[in-house]
Design an enzyme around this catalytic site. Structure first.
Site, short mmCIF file in Angstrom:
data_model
loop_
_atom_site.label_atom_id
_atom_site.label_comp_id
_atom_site.label_asym_id
_atom_site.label_seq_id
_atom_site.Cartn_x
_atom_site.Cartn_y
_atom_site.Cartn_z
N THR A 241 0.30 3.62 -4.90
CA THR A 241 -0.43 2.66 -5.72
C THR A 241 -0.51 1.34 -4.98
OG1 THR A 241 -0.66 1.75 -7.96
CG2 THR A 241 1.55 1.70 -6.98
N CYS A 242 -1.34 0.43 -5.46
CA CYS A 242 -1.49 -0.88 -4.81
C CYS A 242 -0.21 -1.71 -4.97
CB CYS A 242 -2.67 -1.63 -5.42
SG CYS A 242 -4.28 -0.92 -5.03
N ASP A 243 -0.01 -2.61 -4.02
CA ASP A 243 1.16 -3.50 -4.06
C ASP A 243 0.78 -4.80 -3.36
OD1 ASP A 243 4.13 -3.69 -4.64
OD2 ASP A 243 4.08 -4.22 -2.52
#
Length: 265
Positions: A241-243
């Site tokens: 997932t995005c971070d």
């Protein structure tokens, strides 16, 4: 006279500023309403799909417990039949205890469609939890990649961030991964922040040494050391997932686990 004109100009400027501010507030309010509406619709779709899957899974378990010899023998597991009728792109299900992660997994011919489509293929900012198009659900390869957005309302893969807390990680070392054909126990061996410069989503390997090198790189990246034994004979699952820790655009949060097929009951 000049003071009167200045006073009128000030009042006019004040009215203009007030009108602009009101316009901005109204525009922002409409934006918030759209966001909330999108979140609500996504939650409704998710709830309906969860109910369908878990009811079917429960019914199938009862049939297995009864040892019903007349139960249908299909290559696709019964709990997925109704979901496939709703969306033929369904390939599996993922569930992690003490998180909101309890979702169907879909797969398209690319990695873009389900970034902005919900389970019913309607436009949604939350998108769906989806498998990399390079993976094959009929026969899992060495690295199965699952993507999901990091939504502010806590949905999709937002709760992967819980694994950044050492206590949570220590108490949640496994999760369930189901495909159309098999059920797996996933034992987490790596959690880390990275960027897209690191090819953790590699799916094709020219040799055992290539896969072994990726596993070594993953362990070097991981925030935690684990005693999970992963070698070239194993299969892993990668949750991505995005971070924003390392890069606002290219940053990623990754959770990776070793897959062990469960015995069919």
């Amino acid at each position: 006279m000049r003071e009167g004109k200045r006073s009128k100009l000030k009042r006019y400027a004040s009215k203009v500023i007030t009108i602009v501010c009101i316009g901005i507030i109204i525009y922002a309010a409409y934006g918030l309403i759209d966001i909330c509406k999108d979140y609500y619709q996504n939650q409704q779709v998710t709830n309906d799909v969860r109910e369908t899957f878990h009811e079917a899974a429960s019914a199938e378990k009862k049939e297995r417990d009864k040892g019903d010899k007349h139960a249908p023998n299909r290559s696709v597991r019964p709990e997925f039949i109704e979901l496939l009728d709703q969306n033929p792109d369904v390939v599996g299900w993922i569930a992690i205890d003490d998180t909101n992660i309890d979702y169907p997994i879909v797969q398209s011919q690319n990695n873009t469609d389900y970034l902005t489509q919900d389970f019913n293929k309607n436009e949604s900012s939350a998108g769906s939890i989806f498998m990399d198009f390079r993976n094959h659900i009929e026969s899992l390869g060495r690295n199965t990649i699952i993507y999901g957005h990091r939504m502010k309302d806590g949905s999709m893969f937002k709760h992967l961030t819980k694994f950044l807390d050492r206590d949570f990680f220590t108490n949640h070392r496994t999760f369930d991964f189901d495909t159309l054909y098999d059920s797996y126990n996933a034992e987490i061996f790596a959690v880390y922040n990275t960027t897209t410069d690191f090819n953790y989503i590699q799916t094709d390997f020219d040799s055992d040494e290539d896969f072994e090198q990726l596993l070594a790189d993953i362990r070097n990246e991981s925030l935690y050391e684990t005693d999970v034994d992963v070698d070239t004979d194993d299969q892993i699952i990668t949750l991505s997932t995005c971070d924003y820790e390392l890069d606002e655009d290219e940053g990623r949060l990754v959770v990776q686990a070793k897959l062990t097929k469960k015995e069919k009951g």
